[in-house]
Design a protein around this motif. Structure first.
Motif, PDB file in Angstrom:
ATOM      1  N   SER A 162       0.799  -0.937  -0.321  1.00  0.00           N
ATOM      2  CA  SER A 162       0.568  -0.056   0.238  1.00  0.00           C
ATOM      3  C   SER A 162       0.807   1.794  -0.131  1.00  0.00           C
ATOM      4  N   THR A 164       3.019   2.042   2.201  1.00  0.00           N
ATOM      5  CA  THR A 164       2.374   3.068   3.721  1.00  0.00           C
ATOM      6  C   THR A 164       3.725   2.782   4.664  1.00  0.00           C
ATOM      7  N   THR A 339      -5.305  -5.592  -0.783  1.00  0.00           N
ATOM      8  CA  THR A 339      -5.039  -4.692  -0.573  1.00  0.00           C
ATOM      9  C   THR A 339      -4.644  -3.494  -1.740  1.00  0.00           C
ATOM     10  N   ILE A 343      -7.427  -0.301  -1.235  1.00  0.00           N
ATOM     11  CA  ILE A 343      -6.566   0.665  -0.816  1.00  0.00           C
ATOM     12  C   ILE A 343      -7.180   2.041  -1.597  1.00  0.00           C
ATOM     13  N   ASP A 347      -7.950   5.423   0.046  1.00  0.00           N
ATOM     14  CA  ASP A 347      -7.775   6.929  -0.465  1.00  0.00           C
ATOM     15  C   ASP A 347      -9.364   7.401  -0.836  1.00  0.00           C
ATOM     16  N   LYS A 353      -4.716   5.020   5.727  1.00  0.00           N
ATOM     17  CA  LYS A 353      -4.016   3.988   5.646  1.00  0.00           C
ATOM     18  C   LYS A 353      -3.374   3.271   6.861  1.00  0.00           C
TER      19      LYS A 353
END
Length: 426
Positions: A162, A164, A339, A343, A347, A353
């Motif tokens: 992702s 992140t 994912t 994701i 968003d 996240k």
């Protein structure tokens, strides 16, 4: 395209093929028959998916956990936690929760915690009058804390999938993991008092000091790793390498429990397990690229927006979906498959996240001890020598406890975000 990316993967999953074969087959069929793209895109995306530096932490943490799970590390941790628990009701059960939490902070593996902690605690709880099914269910379920408390391999994979920050995910997982351990400990204390089982011994300063001395080197692993990450000394990948070196130092030269042959065997096991993970990462990366090129995530975002779904409605739906997926699929495979699809919607709805990563990890942690394919259940069945049906029955009250905490953490994102801020992240 619907056949290649929808019906074909579903059919292959039903027939029980490995998840990397399912993803790879679906992507290759889509590329070969429905897309005007050179087949060189297959190997480019396969190798590109595993070229992320953050994924280097995975084999290092696996190796460190494999080393620390052998020998007397779990026994030393049990003695340490038990010396602190003392005379509280359900002392052995609370010790099990505390040990599983600390062991998770060392190994990042719930299955290793089930095997290592279970072999020590289950016989002790049987002698102390705990119902067999309850104690087995406790060991099987509380060990799932291992993938919530950092270092967590699923969080590394989610972070890579992702885009992140892994340190932020680790920081956000600390408070939810400790809160879960606290609630489980309170539940066990209440259950022990109501059931009238579980004796305890008065703690002594001498006993605490002795147990602390024996566990000192084992407790050093999470302190060095997490302290190094949050202190800015090294990155998560470097921390994983340091953890591996520390594990060799402790098990070979301090405890003197592993020979060089044993360490080589740990390395072999690590290579095999890492290969199993990374081949799924590679196939999932290719599948995700095919989805993106065909604008499927964007189409799903537009569809969700057209439904005017609120944040809480989306989170409820995702929780239900993840709980079901977790019953049938390994957490890493579920993260890699879902994912890329979820994701973009996360968003678009303005969900953090990092918070969503904690929710996803906690959901899939529940799947580790739910039938029919919860890996912790199979490990407990082997380690404890019990029937799966008896373990299922014992996990039910802990399942309900996990669900209650899951709802709290899902709808109160401040818990995860405060934990992240507390660890000195902006």
């Amino acid at each position: 395209m619907t056949f290649a990316l929808g019906l074909l993967p579903a059919g292959l999953l039903i027939f029980g093929l490995p998840i990397f074969v399912v993803l790879l087959a679906a992507a290759v069929v889509a590329l070969a028959f429905f897309m005007n793209v050179p087949m060189t895109a297959v190997h480019q995306n396969l190798f590109g998916s595993i070229s992320q530096s953050g994924l280097l932490a995975v084999p290092y943490f696996i190796f460190a956990g494999e080393l620390m799970s052998r020998g007397t590390v779990s026994l030393r941790l049990v003695e340490f936690v038990r010396s602190l628990v003392g005379r509280m009701p359900g002392a052995l059960g609370v010790t099990t929760v505390g040990t599983a939490t600390v062991f998770g902070a060392i190994s990042g593996s719930s299955a290793a915690a089930v095997a290592s902690v279970g072999k020590v605690m289950h016989p002790a709880m049987q002698k102390d009058g705990y119902p067999e099914s309850f104690s087995a269910g406790m060991i099987t379920s509380v060990s799932a804390i291992g993938i919530i408390i950092p270092p967590s391999i699923p969080m590394i994979v989610y972070g890579a999938s992702s885009e992140t920050s892994i340190p932020r995910l680790y920081a956000a997982g600390v408070l939810p993991g400790l809160l879960l351990a606290l609630v489980l400990a309170v539940f066990i204390m209440v259950r022990a008092r109501v059931g009238g089982f579980g004796s305890s011994e008065r703690p002594s300063l001498q006993g605490i000091l002795r147990a602390s001395g024996r566990a000192f080197w084992a407790l050093g692993a999470p302190v060095i790793v997490l302290g190094g990450i949050y202190g800015g000394v090294f990155s998560p990948t470097e921390a994983a390498a340091v953890a591996s070196f520390y594990a060799i130092l402790v098990t070979r030269f301090v405890f003197r429990e592993l020979s060089w042959a044993d360490i080589l065997d740990c390395a072999t096991t690590t290579v095999l397990f890492s290969a199993q993970i990374l081949v799924i990462v590679a196939a999932a990366g290719l599948f995700s690229w095919v989805l993106t090129v065909n604008q499927i995530p964007q189409s799903m975002v537009a569809w969700v927006v057209s439904l005017d779904v609120s944040v809480w409605q989306f989170l409820v739906a995702v929780n239900i979906m993840l709980l079901i997926w977790g019953c049938f699929m390994d957490p890493l495979a579920a993260i890699l498959l879902l994912t890329p699809v979820l994701i973009p919607i996360v968003d678009s709805l303005g969900i953090d996240k990092v918070h969503f990563g904690i929710v996803m990890t906690l959901n899939l942690a529940v799947g580790l001890f739910t039938p029919p394919f919860g890996i912790n259940i199979f490990v407990a069945q082997s380690a404890l020598g019990m029937r799966a049906a008896d373990i299922y029955r014992g996990t039910l009250p802990f399942f309900l406890t996990f669900i209650a905490l899951l709802a709290l953490i899902t709808f109160v994102p401040e818990i995860s975000l405060f934990s992240m801020d507390l660890m000195m992240f902006d």
